[in-house]
Enzyme design. Sequence first.
Site, PDB file in Angstrom:
ATOM      1  N   CYS A  29      41.804  37.175  36.293  1.00  0.00           N
ATOM      2  CA  CYS A  29      40.958  38.331  36.603  1.00  0.00           C
ATOM      3  C   CYS A  29      41.505  39.117  37.807  1.00  0.00           C
ATOM      4  O   CYS A  29      41.519  38.604  38.923  1.00  0.00           O
ATOM      5  CB  CYS A  29      39.543  37.820  36.884  1.00  0.00           C
ATOM      6  SG  CYS A  29      38.441  38.997  37.657  1.00  0.00           S
ATOM      7  N   CYS A  32      39.002  39.497  40.642  1.00  0.00           N
ATOM      8  CA  CYS A  32      38.823  38.216  41.338  1.00  0.00           C
ATOM      9  C   CYS A  32      39.971  38.008  42.330  1.00  0.00           C
ATOM     10  O   CYS A  32      39.747  37.573  43.465  1.00  0.00           O
ATOM     11  CB  CYS A  32      38.782  37.061  40.346  1.00  0.00           C
ATOM     12  SG  CYS A  32      37.451  37.195  39.140  1.00  0.00           S
TER      13      CYS A  32
END
Length: 106
Positions: A29, A32
């Site tokens: 991600c 993230c």
Amino acid sequence: MQKFDSDDQIRQAATGNGKQMLFFSADWCPDCRFIKPAMPDIEAEYPDFNFIYVDRDDNIEVAQEYQVMGIPSFIALEDGKEIGRFVNKDRKTKAEVENFINGLPA
């Protein structure tokens, strides 16, 4: 930040006494990866929270139980009860995470 091998270990830690902060993330991600470098500073600023890393893919059952589909996301718990959530699929800045934590009940 604590990382556990199983869903059951995460559940046990999340329902323990005190304040827990579940950090839902995944290695792939990009949003993230954007917040991850700030996490040690955030953890240091909020020592009353036990930060728990939850890999959204490896721990999909836990993510589903907490109804987390978008990452990165944060769920605050106290004595096993949810006291706040910052859950969506948007990129989060250090300041936004701090504002979320500062807005939680004392």
